[in-house]
Motif scaffolding. Structure first.
Motif, short mmCIF file in Angstrom:
data_model
loop_
_atom_site.label_atom_id
_atom_site.label_comp_id
_atom_site.label_asym_id
_atom_site.label_seq_id
_atom_site.Cartn_x
_atom_site.Cartn_y
_atom_site.Cartn_z
N HIS A 81 -57.72 6.89 -1.84
CA HIS A 81 -56.64 6.02 -2.30
C HIS A 81 -56.22 4.99 -1.25
N THR A 82 -56.87 4.99 -0.08
CA THR A 82 -56.60 3.96 0.93
C THR A 82 -57.83 3.12 1.27
N VAL B 203 -57.96 -0.73 0.97
CA VAL B 203 -57.25 -1.52 1.98
C VAL B 203 -58.13 -1.68 3.21
N THR C 286 -60.97 3.22 10.96
CA THR C 286 -60.81 4.59 10.50
C THR C 286 -61.45 5.51 11.52
N GLU D 270 -51.46 4.90 10.07
CA GLU D 270 -51.04 6.21 9.57
C GLU D 270 -50.57 7.06 10.74
N VAL E 160 -45.03 4.71 2.46
CA VAL E 160 -46.40 4.92 2.01
C VAL E 160 -46.84 6.26 2.58
N PRO F 207 -49.98 8.52 2.77
CA PRO F 207 -51.41 8.67 2.50
C PRO F 207 -51.88 10.12 2.43
N VAL G 190 -47.06 5.69 6.83
CA VAL G 190 -47.64 4.54 7.52
C VAL G 190 -46.53 3.95 8.38
N PHE H 26 -51.20 -1.12 0.00
CA PHE H 26 -51.43 0.32 -0.12
C PHE H 26 -51.05 0.82 -1.52
N LYS I 232 -53.73 2.59 -4.10
CA LYS I 232 -53.46 3.92 -4.66
C LYS I 232 -53.43 3.89 -6.17
N TYR J 26 -45.28 6.20 -4.11
CA TYR J 26 -44.85 5.54 -2.89
C TYR J 26 -43.44 4.99 -3.17
#
Length: 332
Positions: free
Chosen positions: A15-16, A19, A35, A55, A77, A79, A227, A248, A252, A293
């Motif tokens: 779901h991220t 982005v 990441t 995050e 947000v 995550p 976040v 975000f 999502k 969110y």
């Protein structure tokens, strides 16, 4: 004026991902996205100033709130969320069959005294079972692999609570199997539990039923991470926080819509058998947006975590959502 350079860090959840790969852009920002396989590496990078937005585990965010600089504000947000009754493990030989049996015992905890699942479960144990943290002793370490102390983040421990770090080369699973600790509170599931071998089991064998009942009663789907945005970056670029939130949220909601639409085809794109039945069961229990969110839909859960964090001696003040979130997103 060109787009604002933005260094973004986070884990690649389904779901991220949109982005981080640029499928859903952050309007007005020139994003450099990072990441990592271990989300704690992202946390550490954020603490060290490697990101402008990233995050961050809720407890990491709050521990830094109490430092002199208090460098971050939060965006609403979330995550990472998970029900955490499933995170408590015991050895069959311990005689522990209910939460009250933890009194007087030694409990291992992953990474920190008060990692995010630990804050939630200590709060539940105290509030619903009368088992407060000082009634146990605590050993901090890695679940299956030795883990040195996270010296890059504050580690407050209140008076009256016995906490020590596992020794060099020690793991919490090995200590549990050897009878050196009586229980384990960990985001990581012991391998023997996954394989169905050995003597380690969950404190609540029927944890799914317990967690569903907890949600039905409280409305809380526990969030672990937020976040965060650096205060100095936010002050210099006040419009970016809303753009990050919008991106975000859009990413999502794309995934949420994918699951909703997939029900018509019995989720053929999902590899898990009988997933549609599980999805339908979840939809009967949870609201239309089961992973919300924004401040309004999450205020009760966030404020509960903030209260637990304060009660456990991890925050100097009892904060509320109004304290921690970017002011212009309080209307979300």
């Amino acid at each position: 004026m060109g787009d604002v350079p933005l260094r973004l860090g986070g884990f690649g959840y389904e779901h991220t991902t949109a982005v981080f790969d640029g499928t859903v852009p952050i309007e007005g920002a020139d994003v450099t996205a990072t990441t990592a396989p271990l989300v704690s590496d992202i946390f550490q990078g954020m603490v060290r100033g490697e990101y402008d937005v990233a995050e961050l585990g809720l407890t990491y965010f709050l521990r830094l709130w109490d430092t002199a600089e208090s460098p971050f504000l939060a965006l609403p947000v979330f995550p990472n969320r998970h029900f955490r009754h499933s995170a408590l493990f015991v050895d069959d030989r311990s005689g522990i069959t209910r939460p009250e049996d933890l009194v007087g015992r030694t409990v291992g905890e992953f990474a920190l005294w008060g990692h995010d699942p630990g804050v939630w479960m200590k709060g539940v144990l105290a509030e619903e079972h009368g088992v407060t943290p000082e009634r146990m002793s605590w050993v901090i370490g890695g679940t299956e692999h030795p883990l040195p102390p996270f010296s890059w983040v504050p580690q407050p421990v209140p008076d009256g609570v016995s906490v020590r770090h596992a020794g060099a080369g020690e793991t919490l699973v090995a200590m549990l199997e050897a009878g050196e600790i009586d229980a384990l509170l960990s985001v990581d599931v012991p391998q023997s539990v996954l394989e169905g071998t050995g003597r380690i089991r969950r404190l609540w064998p029927d944890h799914e039923r317990v967690e569903r009942e907890y949600f039905a009663r409280t409305g809380i789907f526990p969030m672990m991470h937020v976040v965060a945005i650096r205060k100095d970056f936010h002050a210099a670029h006040p419009g970016v926080a809303r753009a990050v939130y919008d991106a975000f949220l859009a990413a999502k909601d794309r995934i949420r819509r994918q699951y909703l639409d997939g029900a018509a085809k019995q989720h053929m794109a999902v590899i898990t058998p009988w997933f549609s039945e599980l999805f339908a069961e979840n939809r009967r229990l949870m609201p239309e947006d089961w992973w919300p969110y924004g401040v309004a839909e999450n205020r009760h859960a966030v404020d509960t975590f903030l209260r637990y964090h304060h009660e456990q001696g991890l925050s100097r003040e009892r904060l509320t959502s109004e304290d921690i979130f970017v002011p212009e997103l309080l209307d979300t």
